[in-house]
Design a protein around this motif. Sequence first.
Motif, PDB file in Angstrom:
ATOM      1  N   CYS A   6       0.854  -1.185   0.000  1.00  0.00           N
ATOM      2  CA  CYS A   6       0.000   0.000   0.000  1.00  0.00           C
ATOM      3  C   CYS A   6       0.891   1.236   0.000  1.00  0.00           C
ATOM      4  O   CYS A   6       1.875   1.310   0.743  1.00  0.00           O
ATOM      5  CB  CYS A   6      -0.904   0.000   1.227  1.00  0.00           C
ATOM      6  N   VAL A   7       0.556   2.189  -0.853  1.00  0.00           N
ATOM      7  CA  VAL A   7       1.250   3.470  -0.902  1.00  0.00           C
ATOM      8  C   VAL A   7       0.369   4.483  -0.192  1.00  0.00           C
ATOM      9  O   VAL A   7      -0.780   4.712  -0.587  1.00  0.00           O
ATOM     10  CB  VAL A   7       1.499   3.919  -2.366  1.00  0.00           C
ATOM     11  N   LEU A   8       0.899   5.051   0.885  1.00  0.00           N
ATOM     12  CA  LEU A   8       0.170   6.045   1.674  1.00  0.00           C
ATOM     13  C   LEU A   8       0.758   7.419   1.383  1.00  0.00           C
ATOM     14  O   LEU A   8       1.976   7.605   1.506  1.00  0.00           O
ATOM     15  CB  LEU A   8       0.298   5.734   3.164  1.00  0.00           C
ATOM     16  N   ILE A   9      -0.092   8.364   1.020  1.00  0.00           N
ATOM     17  CA  ILE A   9       0.370   9.720   0.715  1.00  0.00           C
ATOM     18  C   ILE A   9      -0.314  10.676   1.684  1.00  0.00           C
ATOM     19  O   ILE A   9      -1.543  10.763   1.732  1.00  0.00           O
ATOM     20  CB  ILE A   9       0.055  10.131  -0.738  1.00  0.00           C
ATOM     21  N   CYS A  10       0.495  11.380   2.466  1.00  0.00           N
ATOM     22  CA  CYS A  10      -0.037  12.303   3.463  1.00  0.00           C
ATOM     23  C   CYS A  10      -0.872  13.397   2.800  1.00  0.00           C
ATOM     24  O   CYS A  10      -0.463  13.992   1.804  1.00  0.00           O
ATOM     25  CB  CYS A  10       1.108  12.932   4.257  1.00  0.00           C
ATOM     26  N   GLN A  11      -2.027  13.658   3.394  1.00  0.00           N
ATOM     27  CA  GLN A  11      -2.910  14.711   2.907  1.00  0.00           C
ATOM     28  C   GLN A  11      -3.214  15.720   4.011  1.00  0.00           C
ATOM     29  O   GLN A  11      -4.229  16.415   3.977  1.00  0.00           O
ATOM     30  CB  GLN A  11      -4.213  14.104   2.364  1.00  0.00           C
ATOM     31  N   ASN A  12      -2.314  15.816   4.986  1.00  0.00           N
ATOM     32  CA  ASN A  12      -2.487  16.798   6.048  1.00  0.00           C
ATOM     33  C   ASN A  12      -1.979  18.161   5.579  1.00  0.00           C
ATOM     34  O   ASN A  12      -1.367  18.281   4.518  1.00  0.00           O
ATOM     35  CB  ASN A  12      -1.788  16.336   7.325  1.00  0.00           C
ATOM     36  N   ARG A  13      -2.213  19.173   6.336  1.00  0.00           N
ATOM     37  CA  ARG A  13      -1.996  20.566   5.951  1.00  0.00           C
ATOM     38  C   ARG A  13      -0.643  20.867   5.296  1.00  0.00           C
ATOM     39  O   ARG A  13      -0.589  21.399   4.193  1.00  0.00           O
ATOM     40  CB  ARG A  13      -2.191  21.480   7.165  1.00  0.00           C
ATOM     41  N   SER A  14       0.465  20.551   5.951  1.00  0.00           N
ATOM     42  CA  SER A  14       1.789  20.884   5.401  1.00  0.00           C
ATOM     43  C   SER A  14       2.035  20.191   4.070  1.00  0.00           C
ATOM     44  O   SER A  14       2.533  20.796   3.126  1.00  0.00           O
ATOM     45  CB  SER A  14       2.900  20.495   6.378  1.00  0.00           C
ATOM     46  N   SER A  19       1.591  20.269  -2.488  1.00  0.00           N
ATOM     47  CA  SER A  19       1.036  19.535  -3.643  1.00  0.00           C
ATOM     48  C   SER A  19       0.878  18.033  -3.446  1.00  0.00           C
ATOM     49  O   SER A  19       0.934  17.264  -4.411  1.00  0.00           O
ATOM     50  CB  SER A  19       1.868  19.808  -4.906  1.00  0.00           C
ATOM     51  N   SER A  20       0.626  17.586  -2.228  1.00  0.00           N
ATOM     52  CA  SER A  20       0.447  16.149  -2.015  1.00  0.00           C
ATOM     53  C   SER A  20      -0.819  15.607  -2.680  1.00  0.00           C
ATOM     54  O   SER A  20      -0.863  14.420  -3.023  1.00  0.00           O
ATOM     55  CB  SER A  20       0.457  15.804  -0.530  1.00  0.00           C
ATOM     56  N   ALA A  21      -1.824  16.440  -2.895  1.00  0.00           N
ATOM     57  CA  ALA A  21      -3.036  15.970  -3.586  1.00  0.00           C
ATOM     58  C   ALA A  21      -2.693  15.557  -5.013  1.00  0.00           C
ATOM     59  O   ALA A  21      -3.193  14.537  -5.516  1.00  0.00           O
ATOM     60  CB  ALA A  21      -4.117  17.047  -3.583  1.00  0.00           C
ATOM     61  N   GLU A  22      -1.813  16.317  -5.658  1.00  0.00           N
ATOM     62  CA  GLU A  22      -1.385  15.985  -7.015  1.00  0.00           C
ATOM     63  C   GLU A  22      -0.528  14.720  -7.028  1.00  0.00           C
ATOM     64  O   GLU A  22      -0.600  13.906  -7.947  1.00  0.00           O
ATOM     65  CB  GLU A  22      -0.624  17.151  -7.641  1.00  0.00           C
ATOM     66  N   SER A  39      -4.918   7.840   0.609  1.00  0.00           N
ATOM     67  CA  SER A  39      -4.535   9.069   1.301  1.00  0.00           C
ATOM     68  C   SER A  39      -4.307   8.730   2.764  1.00  0.00           C
ATOM     69  O   SER A  39      -4.817   7.739   3.270  1.00  0.00           O
ATOM     70  CB  SER A  39      -5.619  10.135   1.149  1.00  0.00           C
ATOM     71  N   SER A  40      -3.518   9.561   3.420  1.00  0.00           N
ATOM     72  CA  SER A  40      -3.183   9.326   4.817  1.00  0.00           C
ATOM     73  C   SER A  40      -3.289  10.633   5.583  1.00  0.00           C
ATOM     74  O   SER A  40      -3.142  11.712   5.005  1.00  0.00           O
ATOM     75  CB  SER A  40      -1.745   8.792   4.892  1.00  0.00           C
ATOM     76  N   GLY A  41      -3.499  10.510   6.867  1.00  0.00           N
ATOM     77  CA  GLY A  41      -3.397  11.663   7.747  1.00  0.00           C
ATOM     78  C   GLY A  41      -1.928  11.948   8.025  1.00  0.00           C
ATOM     79  O   GLY A  41      -1.037  11.335   7.419  1.00  0.00           O
TER      80      GLY A  41
END
Length: 100
Positions: A6-14, A19-22, A39-41
């Motif tokens: 599983c690839v987890l990509i942080c989607q928290n504020r910083s 550009s973590s959404a991209e 997505s991850s916290g």
Amino acid sequence: MAEPRCVLICQNRSCLNNSSAEVLTAFQAAEVSGVRVESSGCMGQCSSGPTVRIVPDETWYCRVKTSDVPEIVERHLIGGKLVEAKLNPRIHLRMEMFSS
């Protein structure tokens, strides 16, 4: 039976501000067989985001840009080799860090 990758990509504020959404969208578009993308916290690496963590490998990549995603997919997820230049140095310590 092995745990699926599983690839987890942080989607928290910083990370979102960097550009973590991209980055999340780029990993989702790659569609690697047998690999989930989620997505991850916050993962506690705010100063070096966007953070990407691959489990169960426990590989942490930092400052990941969308342009880094194809290399991570090809080399790591498909080829099984780490992308050294993107490893988070706070987590993946290297021996040369301890030499004089």
